[in-house]
Design a protein around this motif. Structure first.
Motif, PDB file in Angstrom:
ATOM      1  N   ARG A 287      31.868  44.458  -6.105  1.00  0.00           N
ATOM      2  CA  ARG A 287      31.301  43.738  -7.267  1.00  0.00           C
ATOM      3  C   ARG A 287      30.146  44.524  -7.892  1.00  0.00           C
ATOM      4  NH1 ARG A 287      28.033  37.992  -7.525  1.00  0.00           N
ATOM      5  NH2 ARG A 287      28.281  37.671  -9.774  1.00  0.00           N
ATOM      6  N   ILE A 288      29.313  45.122  -7.072  1.00  0.00           N
ATOM      7  CA  ILE A 288      28.189  45.903  -7.595  1.00  0.00           C
ATOM      8  C   ILE A 288      28.693  47.105  -8.388  1.00  0.00           C
ATOM      9  CG2 ILE A 288      26.224  47.354  -6.930  1.00  0.00           C
ATOM     10  CD1 ILE A 288      25.921  45.388  -4.507  1.00  0.00           C
ATOM     11  N   HIS A 289      29.716  47.787  -7.869  1.00  0.00           N
ATOM     12  CA  HIS A 289      30.308  48.905  -8.609  1.00  0.00           C
ATOM     13  C   HIS A 289      30.829  48.435  -9.970  1.00  0.00           C
ATOM     14  CE1 HIS A 289      30.064  52.343  -5.967  1.00  0.00           C
ATOM     15  NE2 HIS A 289      30.576  51.678  -4.953  1.00  0.00           N
ATOM     16  N   LEU A 293      29.448  49.881 -13.524  1.00  0.00           N
ATOM     17  CA  LEU A 293      30.381  50.584 -14.412  1.00  0.00           C
ATOM     18  C   LEU A 293      30.505  49.898 -15.769  1.00  0.00           C
ATOM     19  CD1 LEU A 293      33.197  51.564 -11.891  1.00  0.00           C
ATOM     20  CD2 LEU A 293      31.803  53.150 -13.223  1.00  0.00           C
ATOM     21  N   ASN A 294      30.424  48.567 -15.775  1.00  0.00           N
ATOM     22  CA  ASN A 294      30.619  47.812 -17.016  1.00  0.00           C
ATOM     23  C   ASN A 294      29.311  47.476 -17.735  1.00  0.00           C
ATOM     24  OD1 ASN A 294      33.435  47.725 -16.874  1.00  0.00           O
ATOM     25  ND2 ASN A 294      33.432  45.894 -15.603  1.00  0.00           N
ATOM     26  N   TYR A 295      28.172  47.726 -17.064  1.00  0.00           N
ATOM     27  CA  TYR A 295      26.855  47.429 -17.643  1.00  0.00           C
ATOM     28  C   TYR A 295      26.702  45.946 -17.997  1.00  0.00           C
ATOM     29  CZ  TYR A 295      26.670  52.503 -18.094  1.00  0.00           C
ATOM     30  OH  TYR A 295      26.699  53.851 -17.827  1.00  0.00           O
ATOM     31  N   ARG A 296      27.393  45.090 -17.278  1.00  0.00           N
ATOM     32  CA  ARG A 296      27.262  43.659 -17.543  1.00  0.00           C
ATOM     33  C   ARG A 296      27.804  42.874 -16.342  1.00  0.00           C
ATOM     34  NH1 ARG A 296      31.880  45.273 -20.325  1.00  0.00           N
ATOM     35  NH2 ARG A 296      33.740  43.996 -19.972  1.00  0.00           N
ATOM     36  N   SER A 297      27.622  41.558 -16.394  1.00  0.00           N
ATOM     37  CA  SER A 297      28.113  40.700 -15.316  1.00  0.00           C
ATOM     38  C   SER A 297      29.592  40.399 -15.541  1.00  0.00           C
ATOM     39  CB  SER A 297      27.313  39.386 -15.271  1.00  0.00           C
ATOM     40  OG  SER A 297      27.783  38.561 -14.229  1.00  0.00           O
ATOM     41  N   ASP A 298      30.435  41.289 -15.065  1.00  0.00           N
ATOM     42  CA  ASP A 298      31.885  41.142 -15.170  1.00  0.00           C
ATOM     43  C   ASP A 298      32.459  41.377 -13.780  1.00  0.00           C
ATOM     44  OD1 ASP A 298      34.549  41.197 -15.686  1.00  0.00           O
ATOM     45  OD2 ASP A 298      34.494  42.729 -17.245  1.00  0.00           O
ATOM     46  N   ASN A 299      33.215  40.430 -13.282  1.00  0.00           N
ATOM     47  CA  ASN A 299      33.676  40.519 -11.890  1.00  0.00           C
ATOM     48  C   ASN A 299      35.155  40.870 -11.758  1.00  0.00           C
ATOM     49  OD1 ASN A 299      31.076  39.652 -10.846  1.00  0.00           O
ATOM     50  ND2 ASN A 299      31.587  37.656 -11.702  1.00  0.00           N
ATOM     51  N   ARG A 300      35.793  41.236 -12.881  1.00  0.00           N
ATOM     52  CA  ARG A 300      37.216  41.591 -12.858  1.00  0.00           C
ATOM     53  C   ARG A 300      37.394  43.047 -12.432  1.00  0.00           C
ATOM     54  NH1 ARG A 300      40.836  38.799 -16.084  1.00  0.00           N
ATOM     55  NH2 ARG A 300      42.381  40.260 -15.282  1.00  0.00           N
ATOM     56  N   LEU A 301      38.246  43.243 -11.446  1.00  0.00           N
ATOM     57  CA  LEU A 301      38.587  44.585 -10.974  1.00  0.00           C
ATOM     58  C   LEU A 301      39.775  45.084 -11.806  1.00  0.00           C
ATOM     59  CD1 LEU A 301      37.906  46.765  -8.952  1.00  0.00           C
ATOM     60  CD2 LEU A 301      39.204  45.537  -7.225  1.00  0.00           C
ATOM     61  N   THR A 302      39.486  45.527 -13.029  1.00  0.00           N
ATOM     62  CA  THR A 302      40.534  45.887 -13.987  1.00  0.00           C
ATOM     63  C   THR A 302      41.070  47.299 -13.713  1.00  0.00           C
ATOM     64  OG1 THR A 302      38.776  46.534 -15.505  1.00  0.00           O
ATOM     65  CG2 THR A 302      39.729  44.351 -15.812  1.00  0.00           C
TER      66      THR A 302
END
Length: 479
Positions: A287-289, A293-302
């Motif tokens: 989740r931290i990675h 990587l996304n510079y925001r609170s996004d929890n999707r492992l896309t």
């Protein structure tokens, strides 16, 4: 909670306060505010950079990083509070009504904070709102917003917290994990004592049922599968939220004991406690990675970041599998372990409730026997913990009996099946066991749920080794 290493390299609160004192002498309120914002922004950015460098240089894992981010924001909040009460609203001795303390709730209360997460903050008052506390709260909030810190906040008295908790399970859960940050510590102690007494009046049954219902609804909303190719590491089945749910239940039923404390009391296996925290650490690291990587609170492992994360976490290509496929397989196996841990914890809770003679997770209105198994209400159980050892065929037979009679497996049974997988090889060539397996596959009754359960417990991989090679396997490049 993890003890932060070399905390002054992240932020040195006393030095920061001394600098603010020096720089704001003989300044008006507007000038003081600007100096405060500038110094805090500088300290916040330096602290975040130090934490990120530790994480990306592999000095830290998930646990260390979330604890350090929580520590950094604790210190920022303390500086703001100290500055506001001594430099802005210092009006001498406070009255009882003017008391205020900052309390962390939810994940922040546990000392866990991801890079893009909100701070869940409670401004705790003794019994009423006063002009002083209103001005102080407003000042602190505006400073936090100027620092671009995302915050979910509430301003409540001790009595208001109890009243809201009584009618809202989400508020109740967040208060269970409350933690004093700064301000009037005696006020927090009073609240904590009153709240603990309040909890004693809420039955374990109602709390657990509510948490399991929330979990079930969340799973249904997101597809009820652990094997979604772009999973949400927080909300999806087998993710962080499932482990948090178990943490809440354990805290509630076993009165704030950790899994390691339960292992010391021989309530749970030490290996299961280690697996719980190992899974939690892995999911937090992923989740931290994602956040970095996304510079925001996004929890999707896309798909677009799966390869980058696999490289950052050190996965290498092996024959027949790329690095990203090995990483995703590990992710799905961890999600599968979370399912096993859920059943282990529910079994513990069920036994605890039986000992209290209050309730069981499955309502027990009657008990009968079917094909050598015990049926209690809607679940099937075994007579003795040695049943699977004495007659390994029962390891597959219990699934078939459950299928035919529309029964669920008792949590204790699921745990025992997982512990008895070493005996499955004895029945791979057994005629009766293979006949039962064919009957399950060809049954006119919908057998998907039972086959899923056979997979989740590890039975299917042990009975049919070739299947085990593709469990949690994914193909990253579909072309």
């Amino acid at each position: 909670m993890y003890k932060v290493k070399i905390p002054r390299k992240i932020i040195y609160r006393n030095y920061l306060l001394e600098k603010l004192n020096e720089k704001t002498i003989k300044k008006n309120e507007k000038e003081k505010r600007k100096i405060l914002i500038d110094e805090l922004m500088c300290s916040l950015n330096d602290g975040k950079k130090e934490i990120r460098d530790r994480f990306e240089n592999h000095k830290n894992r998930g646990f260390e990083t979330i604890a350090e981010l929580s520590y950094l924001h604790d210190q920022i909040l303390r500086v703001i509070f100290e500055f506001a009460t001594t430099k802005i609203f210092n009006h001498g001795v406070s009255t009882t009504g003017d008391k205020l303390c900052l309390v962390a709730l939810g994940g922040f209360g546990r000392g866990e904070l991801a890079p893009g997460s909100d701070l869940d903050l409670l401004f705790l008052l003794p019994y009423k709102h006063t002009p002083f506390t209103e001005n102080l709260v407003e000042y602190i909030l505006y400073v936090l917003w100027d620092l671009d810190i995302k915050i979910g906040h509430s301003v409540r008295t001790v009595d208001e917290n109890l009243r809201y908790a009584k009618n809202d399970m989400t508020i109740l859960t967040s208060l269970i994990e409350s933690r004093w940050i700064w301000g009037d510590q005696e006020l927090y102690k009073k609240f904590h004592s009153v709240f603990q007494s309040f909890l004693m009046g809420i039955s374990d049954k109602s709390f657990i049922k509510a948490k399991l219902k929330e979990r079930e609804e969340r799973h249904l909303k997101h597809g009820d599968s652990r094997y979604i190719l772009e999973p949400d590491v927080k909300e999806y089945k087998g993710g962080l939220r499932d482990l948090h749910t178990l943490t809440w239940i354990i805290k509630y039923v076993f009165k704030n004991k950790s899994l390691f404390e339960l292992a010391e009391d021989n309530v749970i296996n030490l290996s299961e406690a280690h697996k719980f925290y190992k899974s939690l650490n892995f999911l937090w690291t992923v989740r931290i990675h994602i956040h970095y990587l996304n510079y925001r609170s996004d929890n999707r492992l896309t798909f677009d970041i799966q390869r980058s994360i696999s490289e950052r976490m050190g996965y290498k290509e092996r024959q027949g599998a790329s690095a990203v496929e090995r990483f995703m397989r590990h992710y799905f196996l961890v999600a599968k372990d979370v399912g096993k841990l859920t059943r282990v914890v529910l079994s513990l809770v069920d036994n605890q409730m039986e000992n209290k003679n209050i309730f069981r997770l499955k309502n027990i209105f009657w008990v009968k026997k079917i094909d050598g198994f015990i049926v209690k209400g809607n679940s099937i159980d075994i007579k003795s913990e040695n049943d699977f050892i004495d007659d390994p065929v029962k390891l597959i037979k219990i699934f078939y009996v459950a299928l035919l009679n529309n029964l669920s497996l008792h949590p204790k049974v699921i745990k025992l099946i997982s512990l008895s997988l070493g005996h499955v090889k004895k029945i791979r060539n057994d005629e009766e066991a293979n006949k039962i397996f064919i009957n399950i596959l060809t049954s006119r009754i919908e057998s998907e749920s039972i086959l899923r359960l056979m997979n989740e417990t590890g039975f299917l991989s042990s009975f049919f080794p070739d299947f085990g090679k593709v469990v949690a396997q994914m193909q990253f490049d579909m072309y």
